[in-house]
Structures are given as structure tokens and as C-alpha cells.
Design an enzyme around this catalytic site. Structure first.
Site, PDB file in Angstrom:
ATOM      1  N   THR A 198       0.912  -1.133   0.000  1.00 25.43           N
ATOM      2  CA  THR A 198       0.000   0.000   0.000  1.00 25.43           C
ATOM      3  C   THR A 198       0.945   1.174   0.000  1.00 25.43           C
ATOM      4  OG1 THR A 198      -1.987  -0.866   1.107  1.00 25.43           O
ATOM      5  CG2 THR A 198      -1.449   1.384   1.575  1.00 25.43           C
ATOM      6  N   ARG A 226     -14.039  -6.923  -2.370  1.00 31.17           N
ATOM      7  CA  ARG A 226     -13.429  -6.739  -1.039  1.00 31.17           C
ATOM      8  C   ARG A 226     -12.809  -5.350  -0.942  1.00 31.17           C
ATOM      9  NH1 ARG A 226      -8.100  -5.248   0.956  1.00 31.17           N
ATOM     10  NH2 ARG A 226      -7.859  -6.161   3.011  1.00 31.17           N
TER      11      ARG A 226
HETATM   12  N1  ASP Z   1      -3.950  -2.373   3.973  1.00 32.65           N
HETATM   13  C1  ASP Z   1      -4.087  -2.820   2.614  1.00 32.65           C
HETATM   14  C2  ASP Z   1      -5.395  -3.529   2.418  1.00 32.65           C
HETATM   15  O1  ASP Z   1      -5.773  -4.285   3.285  1.00 32.65           O
HETATM   16  C3  ASP Z   1      -3.015  -3.744   2.175  1.00 32.65           C
HETATM   17  C4  ASP Z   1      -1.631  -3.415   2.587  1.00 32.65           C
HETATM   18  O2  ASP Z   1      -1.357  -2.388   3.202  1.00 32.65           O
HETATM   19  O3  ASP Z   1      -0.773  -4.224   2.251  1.00 32.65           O
HETATM   20  O4  ASP Z   1      -6.002  -3.398   1.381  1.00 32.65           O
END
Ligand code: ASP
Length: 331
Positions: A198, A226
Site C-alpha cells: 500500500t 473486497r
Molecule cells: N492495507 C491494505 C489492504 O488491506 C493492504 C496493505 O497495506 O498491504 O487493502
């Protein structure tokens, strides 16, 4: 002009070990982080707003294929890409977000338009794209989001028939290796660095205002529809001049259940603790209660910056106006 202005960014957290990182790959990440920090820093040093700085930093992170956002986003269980992004202005508490967009080149730009041009805060899917189109934002063919590395990760995750956080990669790698003769999957982890993916930015500008932005492709092989924490104000993104600006990365479901970004601000507001104490409490004590893994970056109106994470590493950095950017990966 004496200024506390500062920007911090992240590009995901997880089991990122020096031993498993090729030196040239490490250099690529550090160069990308430093270059993007410098771009945000430039906006701040010219008196630009924290909101403009975080938007531009996240836009650049989305365009960089090293990170799981925009170009380089992970695949859903249907082999598609569904992108989420958010942005918040600490000066006004205005916020904008989009989720499940599939053809908007830079979801963070759509989030910014929602913040500025809409009475709403969050748009999803088709409605988000119709809004972005009406705003004249750039659309791309879905193939734009394809990268071979993410495609290979998806093939491995499909073999597991479940949604896969990047950090689960090593388990999968071991499994794939054990089954090497029985299947034709490439023998590599979902992510060689087992990192969360992210991106995000937080900033304080010379006028004393803070802002935050977060953008993601989510998790590999996630079910269609999702949505994680990244586009949710309070979970993956939060900004209030009275406390701080926060952007998170990690196991999104846990960050949602802990309302992680807002919890940092709330602890400052209601417990009167420092940014550092609040952020450390959320990352090192609250999230681990429910096995939440990852980290966050945060800045307050005094220019304090924290980048805590409870994993082995987090792609991260910060740049104060007038000083060289500082980028790091490992704990
Ligand atoms: N937090 C992000 C999500 O759940 C994924 C991540 O940060 O790796 O979509």
C-alpha cells in the site's frame, strides 16, 4: 522563512529482510522513495499545501511499479484490479475516497476530486468511475495495471485458493517449492520480500496544516468487491490539524477493526499523549491484540514525524524542507 514543513511516505510493510534483498533491488526502492520525497518536499518548500504534497507523492507512488498501488497493483481472484484510495485535509476535516475502481489511472486524484467537488466522502465501483469521468480524469485500459511480478504472485495465491496478504508469501513459497515437481508454478514467493503493499503520504505545510493520503491495490487474490482499510477515513487515513495526519499499511481487516488511523489522533485528543506515544501504542499494543501486522506514518502540527511498524521492515522515508530526504527499509 523558518518552517517545520515535512513530508513522510510509505510503500508497504512486512517481513523485509536485508538478507533476502538483492542490493540492486534495494537501491531501486531507496531511489524511488528519495525521488518521491524530493518531489513532495519541493511543493512544501514553495509554500504549497500539505494536501497538494501528499496527493503528488501518492500519485508518483501509484505510477511506480515497485509498489502495490496504481501501476503494479495486485490481482483479484478474478484476475482483475480493484483499486482503493483516500485523502484527507487536516485544515477542514474534508475527505474524499474511492474504492473498487478498475480503470482510473490514479485513484488518489479521484479521491482528491471527491474531497473538493462532491458533497460525499466515498464512492465505489461504477459510481466512482462515472464521477471520475465527469471530472475529466485519465482512464486506462485494465492492462495498464498488469505487471508480471504481480501476475506470478496471483498464480501462486490461486494455487492456495484463498486471499493472500503479501506477507504470507514465504509460507507459500515453501509450499510451492515442496510441490515443485507436482505443479508448474514458478518457484518464487508471492512477494520475495513478504511485504505488505500500500502506499501513503502525510505532510505538514509551512502554514501549519496537515494532510494524509493512502492508495492500494489491496491484497492478492482478494474476492471481487473486497475493500480494505486504505479508502476508509479513520482506518487507513486520517488528518486533523488539532492532532495529526496518519496513513497506514498492513493487514487491512485488522486496521479497520481497530480504526487504527483515528485511534492515533483520538489518543492525542482524549488522553493528551504525544504523537509518538499514541502511534507506538496503536502499532505495538492495540493492533497486535488482534494479530494486526503492519505500520503507519504520522506527522503532527509541530512537525514531529513517526514511522512505527511491527514487522521486520517498512518502505518509508521523510523529508524536511531544507534537508536531504531520508529513506529506509529495515527496522
Ligand atoms: N492495507 C491494505 C489492504 O488491506 C493492504 C496493505 O497495506 O498491504 O487493502
Amino acid at each position: 522563512m523558518k518552517s517545520n514543513a515535512v513530508i513522510a511516505i510509505h510503500g508497504g510493510a512486512g517481513t523485509i529482510l536485508r538478507a533476502s534483498m538483492a542490493p540492486e533491488v534495494e537501491t531501486q526502492y531507496l531511489d524511488a522513495l528519495s525521488g518521491i520525497l524530493a518531489a513532495g518536499q519541493r511543493i512544501l518548500s514553495e509554500g504549497g499545501s500539505a494536501l497538494d504534497a501528499v496527493e503528488e507523492a501518492v500519485r508518483l507512488l501509484e505510477d511506480c511499479p515497485l509498489f502495490n498501488a496504481g501501476h503494479g497493483a495486485v490481482f483479484t481472484s478474478a484476475g482483475t484490479h480493484e483499486l482503493d484510495a483516500s485523502i484527507m485535509d487536516g485544515r477542514t476535516l474534508e475527505a474524499g475516497a474511492v474504492c473498487c475502481v478498475t480503470r482510473v489511472r490514479n485513484p488518489v486524484l479521484a479521491a482528491r476530486r471527491v474531497l473538493e467537488q462532491s458533497e460525499h466522502v466515498l464512492f465505489t465501483g461504477e459510481g466512482a468511475e462515472a464521477f471520475a469521468a465527469a471530472q475529466g480524469l485519465e482512464f486506462v485500459d485494465s492492462s495498464y495495471f498488469h505487471t508480471d511480478a504481480r501476475y506470478r504472485q496471483w498464480q501462486l495465491a490461486r494455487g492456495e485458493a484463498r486471499a493472500m496478504l503479501d506477507h504470507d508469501g514465504a509460507t507459500l513459497e515453501a509450499k510451492a517449492a515442496a510441490n515443485a515437481s507436482a505443479d508448474s508454478l514458478p518457484h518464487e514467493p508471492i512477494d520475495p520480500n513478504r511485504k505488505f503493499g500500500t502506499v501513503g503520504a502525510v505532510a505538514l505545510d509551512a502554514h501549519g496544516h496537515v494532510a494524509a493520503a493512502t492508495s492500494t491495490g489491496g491484497i492478492t487474490n482478494k474476492q471481487v468487491g473486497r475493500v480494505g482499510d486504505a479508502p476508509l477515513i479513520g482506518a487507513g487515513c486520517y488528518a486533523d490539524d488539532a492532532t495529526c495526519a496518519v496513513s497506514t499499511t498492513g493487514s487491512g481487516e485488522m486496521f479497520m477493526r481497530m480504526v487504527a488511523a483515528y485511534d492515533v489522533a483520538a489518543q492525542m485528543k482524549y488522553r493528551g499523549v504525544s504523537l509518538s506515544e499514541a502511534a507506538t501504542n496503536v502499532v505495538m499494543e492495540q493492533l497486535p491484540r488482534i494479530d494486526g501486522r503492519g505500520g503507519l506514518i504520522a506527522v503532527d502540527a509541530q512537525g514531529n514525524v513517526v514511522l512505527p511498524f511491527n514487522t521486520e521492515g517498512m518502505y518509508r522515508g521523510y523529508a524536511r524542507v531544507g534537508e536531504a530526504p531520508v529513506a529506509s527499509i529495515y527496522a
